[in-house]
Design an enzyme around this catalytic site. Structure first.
Site, short mmCIF file in Angstrom:
data_model
loop_
_atom_site.label_atom_id
_atom_site.label_comp_id
_atom_site.label_asym_id
_atom_site.label_seq_id
_atom_site.Cartn_x
_atom_site.Cartn_y
_atom_site.Cartn_z
N ASP A 47 0.87 -1.16 0.00
CA ASP A 47 0.00 0.00 0.00
C ASP A 47 0.92 1.23 0.00
O ASP A 47 2.12 1.12 0.28
CB ASP A 47 -0.93 -0.01 1.22
CG ASP A 47 -2.14 0.90 0.99
OD1 ASP A 47 -2.10 1.74 0.07
OD2 ASP A 47 -3.13 0.79 1.73
C1 BGC Z 1 -4.93 3.40 0.18
C2 BGC Z 1 -5.08 2.44 -1.00
C3 BGC Z 1 -4.91 3.21 -2.28
C4 BGC Z 1 -3.55 3.85 -2.29
C5 BGC Z 1 -3.24 4.64 -3.55
C6 BGC Z 1 -3.64 4.18 0.10
O1 BGC Z 1 -3.65 5.19 1.05
O2 BGC Z 1 -4.96 2.68 1.39
O3 BGC Z 1 -6.35 1.84 -0.93
O4 BGC Z 1 -5.07 2.33 -3.37
O5 BGC Z 1 -3.46 4.74 -1.20
O6 BGC Z 1 -4.00 5.77 -3.62
#
Ligand code: BGC
Length: 748
Positions: A285
């Site tokens: 993530d």
């Molecule tokens: C979120 C993800 C997301 C990623 C990219 C993170 O903060 O938890 O779900 O895909 O950011 O934006």
């Protein structure tokens, strides 16, 4: 500068599941790997480290110094507003792959410098609404439309679907997630994955795993039993991997029993790849930058969007031997194999012109299909055509279509509820409409602007007795919209205005109910939110009809009107249990943190999440899992179950026994033999949504339950096991509304 460290031989590569025998762009992978410098390899296993230079931000659970909000505005990168770009090497035909959110539709910036052209995407209903439709076929169709937008706007990988379990109703991202039940959630995510990937682009199934809250999401240590991990939190992911082969999976921020998910070899290599056969790429993530070398060694192939620190850690790991180079090669080769499938690699010339009009229509149908009718006294709904409506509630005029954070979509338009009612031929009281729209505009001008993380709250407009009676005397009925916003970066709160009603909301609702009923008119309540609020409603009077419309996407108002008018008979059912009180949820005492700890969350409820707790222990609920009314009624008959070599074949007849056309969600629950201790009373093992049935029409529903779905996780043996004995198979309209039961014996 070229950096080279000791490389291992081909024999070792093979024994480590490395790239021997694999190819990229027609060339042997080993050959390609040996032509890459170490620096290039390290670059390939991370995004292009965008966002690092962005200003600090204060978002709960996010490391300071990285900014999603800045990504929105960032102009570097091939597609403005995408979440990350991959590293490219033109001479080796390795293109930069584009990664963008998210679950309710593609999230990119709608405008780009140097052009007046726009790049809007369709805001589809959010995850819980999809799950409430219980319709895997329509979700797959809808996801194919998202896939088309991904392809035509030049993106390669969509950062969705989001498959975490609704462990607690306060999780800020529940609206993006599907259900408290792993079978329903897994089926939805598998359908979504198939739909998106049918367009030749990939998904990133997230957040793997046990990411069930936003509070301190980067730092919490989730402590749970192996059985709960397997049976509740991993089961849906396993389903998607086996049924839909997602191109990528996103590891979560949290720790699981002391080990970070992104550094967790057992999770990412042994279980995901070893047991389930996953062949794609695992990515972190965003900015889950614990230790780049450890993440790489664990099988977390791609670090997103990557930081200088991780880059340095990988090099240091290679230098000190904690990250053998063949593991880096393994990860690079997985990424290259994925890149080979992308439109960017194929040189696809995107049109920037997906069919937004037909996708809007799809969004509307899907939203209506997910709405759940909770109450409908004396057939209040559907409404007769042309009625005059006193529409109350801010969200009647400023409807919430999705949540905040990476799940938000930059859409071209929103059909608010008042507009949708007008489109359907109803008349909305003009005086009330003017009062609300000017109130909302005034409040918005006082509030701070909406950001990536939050839409500033606007309290409900206080109503007076006079204006409510005026509105009721001049109209045929009252419709009230109650709304809540939620989103990434924070959990919902046990406070008035969030989980509880505010004093103004209570007073407004009472005034409206009183005025409507004393004038002999009906009052309808619409819930415009991703989850629930607590109705500790002590007054005798309540709404004649209640419809949960969720966060239904950009066609919100039209979809609501389709259901209210009867153009679409409601067929959604709750994908979670609605408890009487928050304290009744089995996770309540361990959310967001366990008492006396600053980082640990103990999942003491174990496998008894949602209905597995309420149903087994006979705890009264407001609305049970799987519950939802229709304008018509359905009769179940002829339930039969056959034991086959693979599992159980179930069939039953369903008849539309009412006066409206409609669709029924049939749920099959199974009780494991009573000799097995410590089991839920029954668990969802299959479901189906019928095609539309005309009044009097019947159909036969056939479902198969493989043995693997009947198996329970035996912690002592460390494996899944189907217990021998007598099983009960229930055909049900909700977990509390079993219509027929048969028994079937399964031998050893
Ligand atoms: C979120 C993800 C997301 C990623 C990219 C993170 O903060 O938890 O779900 O895909 O950011 O934006």
């Amino acid at each position: 500068m070229e950096i080279r460290f000791l490389t291992f031989g081909a024999a070792c590569l093979m024994s480590c599941g490395g790239p021997a025998g694999e190819t990229y762009d027609g060339r042997p992978m080993e050959e390609l790997l040996s032509s890459l410098t170490l620096e290039q390899k390290v670059n390939i296993v991370m995004g292009t480290r965008r966002g690092e230079a962005n200003p600090p931000e204060e978002a709960p659970g996010m490391p300071a110094r990285h900014s999603h909000a800045a990504i929105e505005e960032i102009s570097q990168g091939r597609i403005k507003g995408a979440a990350a770009d991959g590293y490219s090497i033109d001479s080796l035909h390795i293109p930069s792959v584009i990664y963008a959110d998210g679950p309710a539709g593609l999230r990119i910036s709608p405008r780009r410098d140097g052009t007046t052209r726009t790049f809007y995407c369709t805001a589809f209903p959010t995850g819980t609404s999809l799950a409430a439709s219980w319709d895997v076929h329509s979700v797959e169709r809808m996801a194919a439309a998202i896939g088309e937008e991904v392809l035509e706007y030049g993106v390669d990988i969509l950062l969705a679907p989001a498959l975490n379990i609704h462990r607690n109703p306060l999780c800020g991202r529940n609206f993006e997630y599907y259900s408290e039940d792993p079978l329903l959630a897994g089926e939805m995510a598998a359908a979504y994955t198939k739909g998106v990937q049918s367009r030749g682009v990939g998904v990133s199934l997230k957040h793997f795993a046990v990411n069930n809250q936003e509070t301190l999401r980067n730092g919490i240590d989730v402590q749970l039993s192996e059985r709960a991990l397997r049976e509740i939190y991993l089961r849906g992911f396993e389903r998607v991997v086996r049924k839909a082969s997602p191109w990528t999976i996103m590891s979560s921020y949290n720790k699981i029993n002391g080990v970070l998910a992104s550094e967790n070899t057992r999770l990412l290599s042994d279980i995901l790849r070893g047991e389930w056969g996953f062949e794609g790429v695992v990515m972190t993530d965003w900015w889950a930058e614990e230790n780049g070398a450890r993440q790489q060694a664990a099988g977390n192939d791609l670090l997103m969007p990557g930081t200088q620190r991780q880059y340095d850690e990988i090099l240091e790991g290679l230098r000190n031997g904690s990250l053998p180079e063949e593991l880096l090669d393994r990860n690079v080769s997985r990424i290259l194999k994925m890149i080979e499938k992308t439109p960017s690699f194929r040189g696809y010339a995107c049109t920037n012109a997906p069919d937004l009009r037909s996708h809007g229509a799809l969004s509307r149908r899907q939203a209506a299909d997910g709405m759940v009718l909770l109450e409908n006294r004396d057939a209040t709904l559907p409404l007769a055509p042309g009625l005059r409506i006193a529409l109350f509630g801010n969200a009647g005029y400023d409807t919430f279509v999705g949540g905040t954070g990476s799940g938000n979509v930059n859409r071209q338009y929103t059909v608010h509820i008042d507009e949708g009612l007008g489109n359907a031929g109803f008349t909305v009281d003009r005086q009330l409409a003017e009062r609300y729209t000017s109130y909302i505009a005034r409040q918005k001008s006082r509030n701070e602007a909406a950001t990536f993380w939050a839409i500033p709250e606007i309290g409900e407009m206080p109503l007076t007795e006079e204006e409510v009676s005026r509105a009721l005397s001049g109209n045929d009925l009252a419709i009230v919209v109650l709304s809540r916003m939620a989103g990434e970066g924070g959990d919902r709160q046990l406070r008035a205005g969030d989980y509880y009603l505010t004093a103004t909301e209570r007073s407004n609702l009472s005034l409206i109910l009183h005025a409507a009923h004393s004038a002999g008119k009906r009052a309808v309540l619409l819930l415009n939110m991703g989850g629930i609020v607590e109705f500790d409603w002590s007054e005798p009077d309540f709404f004649d009809a209640v419809l949960h419309v969720w966060l239904p996407g950009q066609e919100a108002g039209n979809a609501v009107s389709d259901v209210l008018s009867g153009a679409c008979t409601p067929s959604g059912k709750l994908p979670f249990t609605w408890a009487v009180r928050y304290e009744d949820y089995p996770s309540a005492s361990n959310f967001p943190l366990s008492a006396g700890t600053d980082r640990a969350v103990r999942y003491e409820e174990d496998i008894y999440v949602g209905y597995r707790h309420f149903d087994t222990r006979g705890v009264r609920v407001l609305y049970p899992f799987g519950y939802g009314l229709s304008y018509t009624e359905f009769a179940y008959s002829d339930l039969g179950v056959e034991r086959t070599d693979e599992g159980l074949d179930v069939h039953l007849a369903v008849r539309n026994a009412g006066r409206y056309p409609g669709r029924e969600v049939v749920q099959i629950y199974v009780s494991t033999p009573s000799t097995v201790e410590d089991r839920p009373k029954k668990e969802l093992k299959a479901f189906a949504k019928t095609d539309p049935l005309a009044p009097g029409e019947s159909c036969v529903v056939r479902l198969s339950i493989p043995d693997s779905d009947l198996a329970i996780y035996d912690e002592d043996a460390g494996r899944w096991r189907v217990c021998a004995g007598r099983y009960l198979v229930h055909a049900a309209a909700s977990v509390s509304d079993v219509r027929a039961t048969v028994q079937v014996d399964i031998a050893q």
